[in-house]
Design a protein around this motif. Structure first.
Motif, short mmCIF file in Angstrom:
data_model
loop_
_atom_site.label_atom_id
_atom_site.label_comp_id
_atom_site.label_asym_id
_atom_site.label_seq_id
_atom_site.Cartn_x
_atom_site.Cartn_y
_atom_site.Cartn_z
N LEU A 479 0.86 -1.15 0.09
CA LEU A 479 -0.12 0.01 -0.02
C LEU A 479 0.79 1.23 0.06
O LEU A 479 0.48 2.10 -0.41
CB LEU A 479 -0.98 0.12 1.37
N SER A 480 1.93 1.38 0.70
CA SER A 480 2.85 2.47 0.70
C SER A 480 3.38 2.65 -0.57
O SER A 480 3.63 3.63 -1.14
CB SER A 480 3.95 2.11 1.61
N TYR A 481 3.64 1.60 -1.55
CA TYR A 481 4.26 1.79 -2.80
C TYR A 481 2.95 2.34 -3.61
O TYR A 481 3.36 3.18 -4.35
CB TYR A 481 4.54 0.27 -3.31
N VAL A 482 1.89 1.87 -3.53
CA VAL A 482 0.87 2.39 -4.34
C VAL A 482 0.46 3.89 -4.23
O VAL A 482 0.41 4.65 -4.99
CB VAL A 482 -0.48 1.53 -4.03
N GLU A 483 0.66 4.26 -2.76
CA GLU A 483 0.41 5.77 -2.46
C GLU A 483 1.42 6.53 -2.89
O GLU A 483 1.31 7.55 -3.15
CB GLU A 483 0.27 5.78 -0.77
N ASN A 484 2.73 6.12 -2.99
CA ASN A 484 3.89 6.92 -3.29
C ASN A 484 4.72 6.68 -4.45
O ASN A 484 6.02 6.93 -4.53
CB ASN A 484 4.63 7.01 -1.74
N TRP A 485 4.16 6.07 -5.31
CA TRP A 485 4.93 5.66 -6.52
C TRP A 485 5.58 6.83 -7.17
O TRP A 485 5.21 7.90 -7.57
CB TRP A 485 4.29 5.00 -7.67
N SER A 486 6.79 6.54 -7.78
CA SER A 486 7.56 7.60 -8.49
C SER A 486 8.62 6.63 -9.25
O SER A 486 8.85 5.73 -8.82
CB SER A 486 8.38 8.63 -7.67
N LEU A 491 13.31 3.05 -9.28
CA LEU A 491 14.98 2.73 -9.41
C LEU A 491 15.63 2.66 -8.04
O LEU A 491 16.32 1.64 -8.04
CB LEU A 491 15.52 4.18 -9.85
N THR A 492 15.24 3.21 -7.06
CA THR A 492 15.88 2.65 -5.69
C THR A 492 15.37 1.36 -5.38
O THR A 492 16.32 0.41 -4.74
CB THR A 492 15.20 3.74 -4.64
N ILE A 493 14.22 0.97 -5.63
CA ILE A 493 14.00 -0.47 -5.15
C ILE A 493 14.54 -1.47 -6.12
O ILE A 493 15.04 -2.65 -5.68
CB ILE A 493 12.42 -0.80 -5.52
N LEU A 494 14.87 -1.21 -7.31
CA LEU A 494 15.66 -2.24 -8.28
C LEU A 494 17.16 -2.34 -7.78
O LEU A 494 17.74 -3.30 -7.75
CB LEU A 494 15.87 -1.65 -9.60
N LEU A 495 17.71 -1.01 -7.47
CA LEU A 495 19.12 -1.23 -6.98
C LEU A 495 19.05 -1.97 -5.52
O LEU A 495 20.15 -2.95 -5.29
CB LEU A 495 19.57 0.27 -6.46
N ARG A 496 18.24 -1.95 -4.68
CA ARG A 496 18.08 -2.61 -3.36
C ARG A 496 17.88 -4.17 -3.56
O ARG A 496 18.22 -4.91 -2.82
CB ARG A 496 16.86 -1.99 -2.47
N THR A 497 17.01 -4.19 -5.05
CA THR A 497 16.68 -5.59 -5.20
C THR A 497 18.19 -6.68 -5.71
O THR A 497 17.99 -7.56 -5.16
CB THR A 497 15.83 -6.00 -6.36
#
Length: 508
Positions: A479-486, A491-497
């Protein structure tokens, strides 16, 4: 990058709790504190490691600028400076200075934007785009024969490298914080249940850098919060001294209105302790909030999440183009994995399963098969071994998983065929976890909010623990991702992945 060595002192001065139920304050060994004259000891300690962190950022950005300039010059003109390319050699020398200047103008060194969150990366990307645009405009306006290939190599490389280096520095900081270093010492102010909830959350997510060392509760409290209690709301300033704290977090409670918070801020000025007021809004990023004064009262305006229009089109383009490129680059690996699955156990190479996508539309999701063909038939006999607390079924040593499937899952390689789903527009590279129809049928109303965007191959749920997360925590992250997508969040999530997959965190 030198190792982060600054460590917070963990001394807590014992005081007598004022609650009806006495609570002992644990004794901890004392160590001498280095103190800046005229400054609170805890604040001096915090400013020490924060200053060193900012200096490392400056040094890293300077090195990135030097290397990006040298790389662009070498690739475009070779290693020899001549009368025809000496201007570009000068530009390569000036690039580190220009890079640091635009980062400083973009407030990329301000402590409020560092350590956690995506604001830092967003500002770096905007600064890099601004520098590229400025170079193009100046060269066009002055009719300078600036080689576009040089600009398109130097500035994007510098921007991407700056984001990557800052990501690595931040990961080192987070690692240090898990060891108890580089933490802010926090006093929580609020009612018992709110204090307990916040202290547990900060303890669980220690990378935020907050170490709760005590609490101040309302009068007639029972004191059972699992923390040293340093008095009531009137004793916060004294608690900061007693606990050697540098930060006060005020939780939502009716007793602390605007005037009470203003008086508390005045009392904390002498100790230079930071005052943080926890908002009642859940998982709403700062980019969606704006404070506007109305007749002297600060009004918090909350924008709606960006789920439609141009932003969705941009995400579609990035997802499909990224999936196409990744499929081409990983084609040899995909063939090798397909052969490993086929040789490892009888059955099809790909596992096909119906999942629920955006707006509740069902689609067939592809994965490399990691279980034996009779896995679905054996689910009923293993249902009582479920280790997950929600509608998901997860067990660590699932007997249905093949030997090849175990290492495929550990490295998340079984999910690579989902690039086909992304290319077909059924999934995104980043998004909520793709649910099963049975899971969606059991969703509470709040969880259905996850279905307003496409599910993703990775997301906040994966980089925050994957199968180790509780059901409620996984829903909250989606839900946090849905509310605050950008795009910068993606890019940050891909790097953390990449980092999470390398550690095999929560993968089973």
């Amino acid at each position: 990058m030198e190792r982060i060595q600054a460590e917070f002192d963990r001394t807590v001065a014992p005081v007598s709790p004022v609650s009806d139920a006495p609570q002992a304050v644990p004794e901890r060994p004392r160590r001498p504190l280095r103190r800046t004259p005229g400054r609170h000891a805890a604040v001096s300690r915090r400013y020490g490691w924060e200053g060193r962190y900012v200096r490392r950022l400056l040094g890293a950005d300077l090195i990135v600028g030097v290397l990006a300039g040298a790389l662009a010059f070498g690739l475009r003109f070779g290693q020899v400076v001549t009368a025809r390319n000496w201007v570009y050699a000068l530009l390569s020398v000036l690039l580190p200075v220009a890079l640091i200047a635009v980062l400083a103008l973009g407030r990329c060194y301000e402590r409020r934007f560092l350590y956690v969150g995506i604001d830092e990366y967003q500002r770096v990307i905007r600064a890099g785009l601004g520098l590229t645009a400025a170079a193009a405009i100046v060269s066009y306006a002055l009719e300078l024969p600036l080689a576009r290939s040089y600009v398109l190599m130097a500035l994007p490389v510098a921007t991407a490298a700056t984001v990557s280096v800052r990501f690595l520095l931040r990961k080192r900081l987070h690692t240090a914080r898990t060891r108890g270093q580089c933490l802010r010492r926090v006093i929580l102010v609020g009612h018992e249940l709110a204090v307990i909830h916040m202290s547990r959350q900060l303890r669980r997510e220690r990378y935020h850098g907050y170490e709760v060392v005590g609490a101040c509760l309302p009068p007639r409290h029972d004191g059972a919060v699992g923390l040293p209690v340093y008095g009531t709301f009137d004793d916060v300033a004294e608690a900061v001294d007693a606990a050697s704290a540098d930060t006060v977090i005020v939780l939502s409670c009716p007793e602390l209105d605007g005037q009470a918070l203003r008086r508390l801020a005045w009392r904390l000025e002498r100790n230079e302790a930071d005052l943080i007021v926890a908002s009642a809004l859940i998982d709403v990023a700062g980019s969606r909030t704006t404070v506007r004064p109305v007749d002297g009262l600060p009004m918090l305006h909350v924008d709606h999440p960006r789920l439609d229009g141009a932003t969705r089109v941009v995400k579609e383009i990035v997802d499909r183009a990224g999936a196409a490129v990744l499929l081409l680059l990983s084609a040899p690996l995909l063939l090798a994995l397909a052969a490993a699955v086929r040789l490892g156990s009888p059955g099809p190479v790909l596992f096909r399963q119906v999942r629920v996508g955006r707006d509740g539309r069902e689609f067939v999701m592809y994965k490399f098969r990691s279980m034996y063909p009779d896995a679905e038939a054996r689910l009923a006999e293993l249902r009582h071994l479920n280790e997950h607390d929600g509608v998901l079924f997860k067990i660590r040593d699932d007997p249905r998983v093949t030997p090849a499937g175990r290492w495929l899952r550990r490295l998340s390689l079984d999910e690579l065929p989902q690039l086909l789903n992304v290319l077909r527009g059924e999934m995104s590279l980043v998004g909520p976890r793709p649910p099963l129809p049975a899971e969606v049928a059991a969703y509470p109303d709040d969880a259905r909010r996850r279905l307003v965007v496409k599910p993703g191959m990775t997301g906040l749920w994966q980089v925050s623990g994957r199968s180790d997360l509780t059901w409620d925590e996984a829903v909250r992250l989606d839900l946090s991702y849905v509310e605050n997508w950008s795009l910068s969040l993606d890019l940050t999530i891909l790097l953390r992945t990449v980092a999470v997959v390398a550690r095999s965190s929560g993968a089973y």
